[in-house]
Design an enzyme around this catalytic site. Structure first.
Site, PDB file in Angstrom:
ATOM      1  N   ILE A 226     -11.506 -45.762 -36.453  1.00 40.75           N
ATOM      2  CA  ILE A 226     -12.020 -44.584 -35.749  1.00 40.75           C
ATOM      3  C   ILE A 226     -11.066 -44.186 -34.630  1.00 40.75           C
ATOM      4  O   ILE A 226     -10.399 -45.020 -34.036  1.00 40.75           O
ATOM      5  CB  ILE A 226     -13.450 -44.803 -35.217  1.00 40.75           C
ATOM      6  CG1 ILE A 226     -13.494 -45.874 -34.140  1.00 40.75           C
ATOM      7  CG2 ILE A 226     -14.409 -45.156 -36.350  1.00 40.75           C
ATOM      8  CD1 ILE A 226     -14.846 -45.979 -33.450  1.00 40.75           C
ATOM      9  N   CYS A 227     -11.002 -42.904 -34.367  1.00 37.52           N
ATOM     10  CA  CYS A 227     -10.110 -42.366 -33.341  1.00 37.52           C
ATOM     11  C   CYS A 227     -10.758 -42.525 -31.972  1.00 37.52           C
ATOM     12  O   CYS A 227     -11.806 -41.946 -31.702  1.00 37.52           O
ATOM     13  CB  CYS A 227      -9.834 -40.891 -33.627  1.00 37.52           C
ATOM     14  SG  CYS A 227      -8.828 -40.106 -32.356  1.00 37.52           S
ATOM     15  N   LEU A 228     -10.110 -43.321 -31.116  1.00 36.92           N
ATOM     16  CA  LEU A 228     -10.606 -43.529 -29.758  1.00 36.92           C
ATOM     17  C   LEU A 228      -9.543 -43.217 -28.717  1.00 36.92           C
ATOM     18  O   LEU A 228      -9.717 -43.506 -27.546  1.00 36.92           O
ATOM     19  CB  LEU A 228     -11.056 -44.994 -29.589  1.00 36.92           C
ATOM     20  CG  LEU A 228     -12.223 -45.445 -30.446  1.00 36.92           C
ATOM     21  CD1 LEU A 228     -12.449 -46.934 -30.283  1.00 36.92           C
ATOM     22  CD2 LEU A 228     -13.477 -44.682 -30.078  1.00 36.92           C
TER      23      LEU A 228
END
Length: 183
Positions: free
Chosen positions: A118-120
């Site tokens: 996931i993009c964090l």
């Protein structure tokens, strides 16, 4: 933690901060850090259960505590959507946050990297860097994965990219037709 709602701030405030700056290559110091990680995860899970907001199960997948696996879920339109969850502790941990993976969602949203990570980067990684080494796995779940699920799962469901397990029934069950009687 500007920009976070009052509920999130309250929950984060109940997760113990960690003090040991150690990663997987640091021997005994890493084992002490793991104890802190478990204490924080237990506290976070307890807070969630007390607030009727239980949304994940996670455990170390190896004795060294460098691989973690579990399940997370999000309720949308009164339906629970479950996803396998996994991540590895980076060698440079805790200076570098773990990259949380939801492999079954790989390729279904642009807010994800190859392998279901996931993009964090924009919102969470600067916060992690500012709070190193006080943040740990529980903080990554609370301030990284939870908001990501809240933002992405409704969009994925409404667009048809994610289907509820009850909607993925076998075609013969979905048609409702009875088998032909033998003559």
């Amino acid at each position: 933690m500007e920009g976070w709602d009052k509920g999130t701030k309250s929950v984060v405030g109940e997760i113990p901060l960690l003090s040991i700056r150690a990663g997987p290559r640091d021997g005994d110091a890493w084992r002490q850090r793991l104890k802190e990680e478990y204490r924080a995860l237990i506290a976070y899970t307890s807070v969630n259960k007390a607030k009727d907001n239980d949304w994940f199960r996670i455990s170390a997948a190896n004795p060294e505590g460098t691989r973690w696996e579990g399940t997370c879920w999000y309720v949308h339109n009164l339906r629970r959507y479950e996803f396998p969850l996994q991540f590895d502790i980076p060698v440079a941990y805790p200076q570098v946050a773990p990259e949380i993976e939801l492999p079954t969602l790989d390729g279904k949203t642009h807010k994800m990297y190859r392998g279901g990570k996931i993009c964090l980067t924009v919102h969470f990684k600067p916060l992690w860097a500012k709070n190193c080494p006080r943040f740990g796995i529980a903080h990554a779940l609370c301030l990284g994965l939870a908001p990501w699920l809240a933002a992405e799962v409704p969009i994925l469901v409404d667009s048809g990219m994610v289907k509820h397990k009850d909607d993925e029934a076998a075609p013969s069950e979905a048609s409702g037709s009875a088998p032909a009687a033998a003559s």
